[in-house]
Write an enzyme that holds these catalytic residues in place. Structure first.
Site, PDB file in Angstrom:
ATOM      1  N   HIS A 260       0.889  -1.174   0.000  1.00 39.62           N
ATOM      2  CA  HIS A 260       0.000   0.000   0.000  1.00 39.62           C
ATOM      3  C   HIS A 260       0.921   1.217   0.000  1.00 39.62           C
ATOM      4  O   HIS A 260       1.814   1.311   0.841  1.00 39.62           O
ATOM      5  CB  HIS A 260      -0.879  -0.032   1.252  1.00 39.62           C
TER       6      HIS A 260
ATOM      7  N   GLU B 175      -6.522   5.121   1.102  1.00 41.43           N
ATOM      8  CA  GLU B 175      -6.536   5.576  -0.287  1.00 41.43           C
ATOM      9  C   GLU B 175      -7.698   6.552  -0.527  1.00 41.43           C
ATOM     10  O   GLU B 175      -7.670   7.362  -1.457  1.00 41.43           O
ATOM     11  CB  GLU B 175      -6.723   4.330  -1.166  1.00 41.43           C
TER      12      GLU B 175
ATOM     13  N   ARG C 156      -6.780  10.164  -0.976  1.00 40.15           N
ATOM     14  CA  ARG C 156      -6.465  10.549  -2.366  1.00 40.15           C
ATOM     15  C   ARG C 156      -7.730  10.568  -3.203  1.00 40.15           C
ATOM     16  O   ARG C 156      -7.935  11.470  -4.021  1.00 40.15           O
ATOM     17  CB  ARG C 156      -5.453   9.544  -2.958  1.00 40.15           C
TER      18      ARG C 156
ATOM     19  N   ARG D  13      -2.177   0.604  -6.962  1.00 35.16           N
ATOM     20  CA  ARG D  13      -1.185   0.610  -5.875  1.00 35.16           C
ATOM     21  C   ARG D  13       0.223   0.214  -6.318  1.00 35.16           C
ATOM     22  O   ARG D  13       1.209   0.733  -5.785  1.00 35.16           O
ATOM     23  CB  ARG D  13      -1.651  -0.341  -4.774  1.00 35.16           C
TER      24      ARG D  13
ATOM     25  N   HIS E 172       0.748  -4.925   2.208  1.00 35.60           N
ATOM     26  CA  HIS E 172      -0.676  -4.699   2.505  1.00 35.60           C
ATOM     27  C   HIS E 172      -1.535  -5.930   2.250  1.00 35.60           C
ATOM     28  O   HIS E 172      -2.334  -6.307   3.096  1.00 35.60           O
ATOM     29  CB  HIS E 172      -1.172  -3.534   1.650  1.00 35.60           C
ATOM     30  N   HIS E 173      -1.389  -6.550   1.075  1.00 38.62           N
ATOM     31  CA  HIS E 173      -2.304  -7.651   0.743  1.00 38.62           C
ATOM     32  C   HIS E 173      -1.533  -8.763   0.042  1.00 38.62           C
ATOM     33  O   HIS E 173      -0.745  -8.502  -0.866  1.00 38.62           O
ATOM     34  CB  HIS E 173      -3.410  -7.144  -0.182  1.00 38.62           C
TER      35      HIS E 173
ATOM     36  N   ARG F  62      -4.283  -6.050  -6.282  1.00 38.90           N
ATOM     37  CA  ARG F  62      -5.676  -5.852  -5.884  1.00 38.90           C
ATOM     38  C   ARG F  62      -6.052  -4.375  -5.916  1.00 38.90           C
ATOM     39  O   ARG F  62      -5.257  -3.521  -5.500  1.00 38.90           O
ATOM     40  CB  ARG F  62      -5.908  -6.399  -4.467  1.00 38.90           C
TER      41      ARG F  62
HETATM   42  O1  MEZ Z   1      -9.062  -2.187   0.003  1.00 37.34           O
HETATM   43  C1  MEZ Z   1      -8.175  -1.613   0.644  1.00 37.34           C
HETATM   44  O2  MEZ Z   1      -7.101  -2.143   0.887  1.00 37.34           O
HETATM   45  C2  MEZ Z   1      -8.380  -0.219   1.082  1.00 37.34           C
HETATM   46  C3  MEZ Z   1      -9.617   0.433   0.621  1.00 37.34           C
HETATM   47  C4  MEZ Z   1      -7.456   0.371   1.806  1.00 37.34           C
HETATM   48  C5  MEZ Z   1      -7.491   1.805   2.095  1.00 37.34           C
HETATM   49  O3  MEZ Z   1      -6.611   2.502   1.597  1.00 37.34           O
HETATM   50  O4  MEZ Z   1      -8.382   2.259   2.805  1.00 37.34           O
END
Ligand code: MEZ
Length: 571
Positions: A367, A380, A383, A404, A506-507, A546
């Site tokens: 992220h 996010e 932004r 991302r 992040h993911h 993602r």
């Molecule tokens: O889906 C996400 O990871 C998300 C919306 C994160 C975020 O920046 O809030």
């Protein structure tokens, strides 16, 4: 000093009483206070002569995501009949403050030396083997959705969560849940389509996604939103995330954090119909020639087995454990993480004996806007609602609404490998989630752009010119520098704000292979009978990247499908 000695005497009396199995309270309601992360936590504790009857948090300055940690602490104090309890990992300051408040109230309630239930007495229960139609492994958003859906379909459900509280990574999710052709979009006049949602998701994932899973995600998203609303969720605010062609990220009114809200909704929904057990780690999924037969569970008090006709794996990803991350993507060594401490990839070992196929394990996302060292994700959505990214030359360097992977890579190419996320009072007022960043002291605030530049050691004239140029792009509707797709507002109303941000893990997009019915597939392409999976533990939905907002969408839609299918399997 007298006060301290008096408190110590009361505490000693309580400890003595607890060790001897005896303690007594004077019946009544007592208040206590403790210092949490956001300020003073105040509780009202009601006792009879032997036991705590109720604990109410009457003043709570903590952020939404600590709700579940607090609930765990209250449960522990009630079960133990004591304030002498452990805090919750990942919510240290809140735990300390809340426990101190409970202890303070109990110290007043204690009369010194008579009888009550001791914590050890009440905890010493025999562990018996158990049975259920469906066992769900993990009580994050996917697990809780699966549990509710399975119970709605008539199954007896047990949920097992290794952490002391429910919610997992969903507690930290902020920006919202992507869905297309929904009632909230219609109410706001947003003309999105399921096909565009599919196209955006495939493009964002560089077409590595399993298109069938993406179609299921998009086609069911509107129904998922309705389902969540029927359970009590507020998803009335719809904003923009990177890589999205339309506003489709659903969250509570005013742009409040979506994750903790959904956890509290789903937890209530699941707890009312399923047996949700925290501090319960699954060590084995048992199976025979016909498929899964249950699980083995480990707790602090011992182990037991649960016989089950179906198991739903919803144990999350592995982004919290950098050792596991680097096994699949070595270049992420030493990166911070946005993940909850429980996201350690337990499923990787758990499914090995079942010959389960794993897909896309090396696809791990960073992220781009995470506060270094503190590992605090700045959503996010900031932004999406208009903020810009500025480098140490006081200039923009990327379209802030790119995906991302693109924004992370662009940030790592800047001096210092971080950037400053900047916005004005208008953006702040558009998104409630920002208030928690202000409360946590993460924002640099200045009355003018020049003062903001001075506070950050940036060139003031350049920064002022960057803002003027950007505001011109907003007015003309075209970003001549980076082609930013959506610029919802100019940045010209002070105060102005900045926070230094950079990429953090992040993911984890890879995981167990599933089909469109959330059935788990093995290395020979066969369905593992009775085993279902949903959420970040699975691979294939997100491809190599993602989109923001697709995690909450994934966990709730595939959680629902996994629960429903698992229940059907048991019939
Ligand atoms: O889906 C996400 O990871 C998300 C919306 C994160 C975020 O920046 O809030």
């Amino acid at each position: 000093m007298k006060k301290i000695i008096a408190s110590l005497l009361v505490l000693t009396a309580l400890i003595f009483a607890s060790c001897s199995g005896k303690a007594v309270y004077t019946a009544g309601t007592y208040t206590g206070e403790g210092q949490g992360h956001g300020g003073t936590i105040k509780v009202a504790v009601t006792v009879d002569s032997k036991a705590i009857k109720n604990i109410e948090v009457v003043k709570n300055p903590e952020s939404d995501f600590t709700i579940n940690a607090m609930k765990t602490i209250l449960d522990r104090a009630l079960k133990a009949n004591s304030g002498d309890i452990d805090g919750v990992t990942g919510a240290t300051e809140t735990s300390t403050g809340l426990i101190a408040a409970i202890q303070g109230a109990l110290a007043q309630a204690a009369t010194g030396n008579a009888a009550a239930v001791s914590s050890t007495e009440s905890a010493a229960a025999e562990l018996k083997d158990d049975s259920a139609d469906v066992v769900v492994i993990g009580a994050g958003g996917a697990g809780l959705s699966a549990a509710k859906a399975a119970a709605q379909a008539g199954a007896k459900v047990i949920v097992l969560e290794k952490m002391p509280f429910v919610g997992g990574n969903t507690n930290y999710a902020t920006g919202g849940l992507n869905a297309a052709e929904t009632a909230p979009q219609e109410a706001l006049g947003i003309e999105d389509t399921i096909e565009t949602f599919i196209d955006d998701t495939m493009k964002g994932g560089h077409n590595l996604n399993n298109p069938e899973l993406v179609r299921v995600l998009a086609e069911n998203s509107s129904e998922t939103v309705n389902w969540l609303i029927s359970l009590g969720a507020d998803l009335t605010d719809v904003g923009r995330m990177g890589g999205a062609s339309f506003n489709r990220c659903h969250r509570p009114a005013g742009g409040a954090a979506a994750g903790a809200h959904l956890v509290s909704v789903l937890d209530k929904a699941a707890e009312s119909v399923a047996d949700v057990r925290t501090d319960s780690r699954v060590t084995e999924i048992t199976f025979d020639a016909n498929g899964v037969t249950g699980v083995k569970v480990e707790t602090a008090d011992g182990s037991y087995s649960i016989a089950a006709k179906a198991v739903v794996l919803a144990s999350g990803g592995f982004g919290a454990d950098n050792d596991v991350v680097v096994q699949f993507k070595p270049e992420l060594a030493g990166f911070g993480t946005t993940n909850a401490p429980g996201a350690t990839g337990d499923a990787i070992e758990l499914v090995k004996p079942l010959n389960v196929a794993m897909v896309d394990m090396e696809q791990i996302q960073t992220h781009p806007t995470v506060v270094p060292v503190k590992n605090k994700m700045i959503t996010e959505a900031v932004r999406g609602n208009g903020a810009i990214l500025i480098n140490r030359d006081a200039k923009r360097f990327v379209s802030e609404l790119e995906t991302r992977d693109v924004v992370s890579e662009a940030t790592l190419a800047q001096a210092g490998k971080t950037s400053f996320l900047m916005f004005d009072q208008g953006v702040r007022e558009s998104l409630k989630a920002i208030e928690s960043y202000a409360k946590a002291g993460l924002l640099t605030e200045a009355a003018t752009i020049e003062e903001l530049a001075a506070a950050l050691d940036l060139d003031a004239a350049t920064l002022a010119e960057t803002f003027t140029t950007y505001n011109g792009y907003v007015a003309s509707g075209a970003d001549a520098d980076f082609g930013r797709a959506d610029m919802p507002r100019t940045l010209e109303n002070g105060p102005f704000y900045a926070v230094e941000v950079g990429p953090a893990v992040h993911h984890t997009m890879g995981g167990v292979k599933i089909n469109t019915e959330a059935q788990v597939i093995d290395n020979d392409g066969n369905i593992v009978a009775g085993l279902f999976a949903a959420g970040e533990v699975t691979g294939g939905v997100h491809g190599s990247n993602r989109l923001g907002g697709n995690a909450l969408s994934d966990i709730t839609t595939f959680g629902r499908i996994a629960g429903t299918q698992a229940a059907a399997f048991t019939k």
